[in-house]
Scaffold this motif. Structure first.
Motif, mmCIF file in Angstrom:
data_model
loop_
_atom_site.group_PDB
_atom_site.id
_atom_site.type_symbol
_atom_site.label_atom_id
_atom_site.label_comp_id
_atom_site.label_asym_id
_atom_site.label_seq_id
_atom_site.Cartn_x
_atom_site.Cartn_y
_atom_site.Cartn_z
ATOM 1 N N THR A 1 2.945 11.230 -2.300
ATOM 2 C CA THR A 1 2.809 10.286 -1.194
ATOM 3 C C THR A 1 2.140 9.009 -1.706
ATOM 4 O O THR A 1 1.637 8.947 -2.834
ATOM 5 N N ARG A 2 2.109 7.973 -0.871
ATOM 6 C CA ARG A 2 1.478 6.717 -1.275
ATOM 7 C C ARG A 2 -0.011 6.910 -1.521
ATOM 8 O O ARG A 2 -0.577 6.301 -2.435
ATOM 9 N N ARG A 3 -0.651 7.755 -0.733
ATOM 10 C CA ARG A 3 -2.071 7.995 -0.948
ATOM 11 C C ARG A 3 -2.311 8.692 -2.276
ATOM 12 O O ARG A 3 -3.257 8.348 -3.003
ATOM 13 N N GLN A 4 -1.468 9.658 -2.611
ATOM 14 C CA GLN A 4 -1.619 10.342 -3.896
ATOM 15 C C GLN A 4 -1.381 9.386 -5.059
ATOM 16 O O GLN A 4 -2.081 9.442 -6.076
ATOM 17 N N LEU A 5 -0.395 8.490 -4.916
ATOM 18 C CA LEU A 5 -0.171 7.491 -5.963
ATOM 19 C C LEU A 5 -1.371 6.562 -6.094
ATOM 20 O O LEU A 5 -1.796 6.217 -7.209
ATOM 21 N N ARG A 6 -1.921 6.146 -4.976
ATOM 22 C CA ARG A 6 -3.058 5.225 -5.006
ATOM 23 C C ARG A 6 -4.267 5.881 -5.653
ATOM 24 O O ARG A 6 -5.040 5.220 -6.357
ATOM 25 N N GLN A 7 -4.460 7.174 -5.436
ATOM 26 C CA GLN A 7 -5.579 7.868 -6.057
ATOM 27 C C GLN A 7 -5.452 7.917 -7.577
ATOM 28 O O GLN A 7 -6.462 8.000 -8.275
ATOM 29 N N ARG A 8 -4.236 7.834 -8.086
ATOM 30 C CA ARG A 8 -4.009 7.835 -9.535
ATOM 31 C C ARG A 8 -3.847 6.424 -10.090
ATOM 32 O O ARG A 8 -3.462 6.251 -11.245
ATOM 33 N N GLY A 9 -4.125 5.403 -9.272
ATOM 34 C CA GLY A 9 -4.022 4.032 -9.739
ATOM 35 C C GLY A 9 -2.595 3.539 -9.851
ATOM 36 O O GLY A 9 -2.325 2.624 -10.641
ATOM 37 N N LEU A 10 -1.676 4.112 -9.073
ATOM 38 C CA LEU A 10 -0.269 3.741 -9.131
ATOM 39 C C LEU A 10 0.176 3.178 -7.790
ATOM 40 O O LEU A 10 -0.483 3.365 -6.762
ATOM 41 N N SER A 11 1.304 2.494 -7.799
ATOM 42 C CA SER A 11 1.957 2.018 -6.588
ATOM 43 C C SER A 11 3.416 2.448 -6.632
ATOM 44 O O SER A 11 3.932 2.834 -7.690
ATOM 45 N N ARG A 12 4.093 2.384 -5.509
ATOM 46 C CA ARG A 12 5.481 2.851 -5.477
ATOM 47 C C ARG A 12 6.411 1.948 -6.267
ATOM 48 O O ARG A 12 7.547 2.331 -6.561
ATOM 49 N N GLY A 13 5.977 0.757 -6.629
ATOM 50 C CA GLY A 13 6.785 -0.114 -7.483
ATOM 51 C C GLY A 13 8.045 -0.627 -6.822
ATOM 52 O O GLY A 13 9.042 -0.876 -7.515
ATOM 53 N N GLY A 14 8.054 -0.762 -5.510
ATOM 54 C CA GLY A 14 9.214 -1.295 -4.809
ATOM 55 C C GLY A 14 10.310 -0.288 -4.527
ATOM 56 O O GLY A 14 11.329 -0.650 -3.928
ATOM 57 N N GLN A 15 10.162 0.953 -4.929
ATOM 58 C CA GLN A 15 11.200 1.952 -4.695
ATOM 59 C C GLN A 15 11.200 2.409 -3.244
ATOM 60 O O GLN A 15 10.186 2.387 -2.557
ATOM 61 N N GLU A 16 12.347 2.837 -2.770
ATOM 62 C CA GLU A 16 12.485 3.375 -1.431
ATOM 63 C C GLU A 16 12.059 4.844 -1.420
ATOM 64 O O GLU A 16 12.080 5.516 -2.462
ATOM 65 N N PRO A 17 11.662 5.381 -0.281
ATOM 66 C CA PRO A 17 11.286 6.802 -0.233
ATOM 67 C C PRO A 17 12.448 7.693 -0.656
ATOM 68 O O PRO A 17 13.598 7.461 -0.277
ATOM 69 N N PHE A 18 12.133 8.714 -1.448
ATOM 70 C CA PHE A 18 13.156 9.658 -1.881
ATOM 71 C C PHE A 18 13.282 10.821 -0.899
ATOM 72 O O PHE A 18 14.381 11.335 -0.671
#
Length: 239
Positions: free
Chosen positions: A43-60
């Motif tokens: 999820t976006r929260r899990q990505l944010r906790q690892r210092g990542l962003s979705r990078g413009g991709q659409e939800p899979f």
């Protein structure tokens, strides 16, 4: 992302990397229940906790819980990108923009963001400050509105003062009435006590008078008996 029936009625979903995973497809997107999503999706929260962003991709896919009433979008970890770290100039620009939103057009810098429609702080807007006809650069105070407010405030204060005076007078009258009632009750109680004492004294006096009368009658009877005895003895010559 196709779904196909498998053994024992299990629905399988085709993942982005060719794997097949149990789930279902709704509105063209794979859907997994809470705790059943495959590895490689976050999820976006899990990505944010690892210092990542979705990078413009659409939800899979979509993660659901509470009987599908709540959901969160799932993104592919391999397509995520590192979050951009703002530079010092970017932070300074953001701080400058935020500071500009905290300047009232009438009274200057304030502690909160001003209104975007007229650039007034809350106090100036409540005081009746309005923009002039020339634009938002100048402001004026509606003096008539303030005068009316002052008159209304004075009238309200006079009415409140009269109400307080009336309440004080009523309270004073009530206290006086209560004191008078207390004194009356005390006087009545004292009079009743005095009446009872007087009645008791009269009863005692009457009792004493009866006792004295009975005692006098008894003495007279005894004296009469002695006299009769002496006369009887004299008549018979008894020495």
């Amino acid at each position: 992302m196709t779904a196909a029936g498998g053994e024992r009625g299990v629905e399988w979903v085709q993942l982005w990397d060719g794997r097949r995973w149990p789930g279902r497809v709704r509105d063209g997107l794979p859907e997994f229940r809470f705790g059943q999503a495959p590895a490689g999706l976050s999820t976006r929260r899990q990505l944010r906790q690892r210092g990542l962003s979705r990078g413009g991709q659409e939800p899979f896919a979509r993660l659901t819980w509470k009987r599908d009433r709540r959901f969160a979008w799932l993104y592919v970890d391999a397509l995520a990108k590192a979050k951009r770290i703002p530079t010092g100039k970017q932070l300074a620009a953001v701080n400058k923009a935020l500071a500009a939103r905290k300047v009232c057009a009438e009274c200057g810098p304030v502690e909160h963001c001003v209104r975007t429609t007229d650039q007034l702080c809350g106090d100036c807007y409540a005081a009746g400050v309005t923009p002039t006809a020339g634009g938002t650069d100048g402001w004026r105070t509606v003096q008539g509105w303030q005068d009316d407010t002052d008159v209304e405030s004075d009238a309200d204060e006079d009415a409140a003062r009269d109400d307080r005076a009336g309440q004080d007078e009523a309270a004073t009258a009530a206290r006086r009435a209560a004191d008078a009632l207390t004194r009356t009750e005390a006087a009545l109680a004292a009079a009743d006590h005095a009446d009872r004492r007087a009645a008791e004294q009269v009863e005692r006096d009457e009792q004493l008078n009866r006792w004295h009368a009975d005692d006098r009658a008894a003495r007279l009877a005894a004296e009469q008996a002695d006299t009769d005895t002496e006369q009887w003895a004299d008549e018979r010559g008894v020495a």
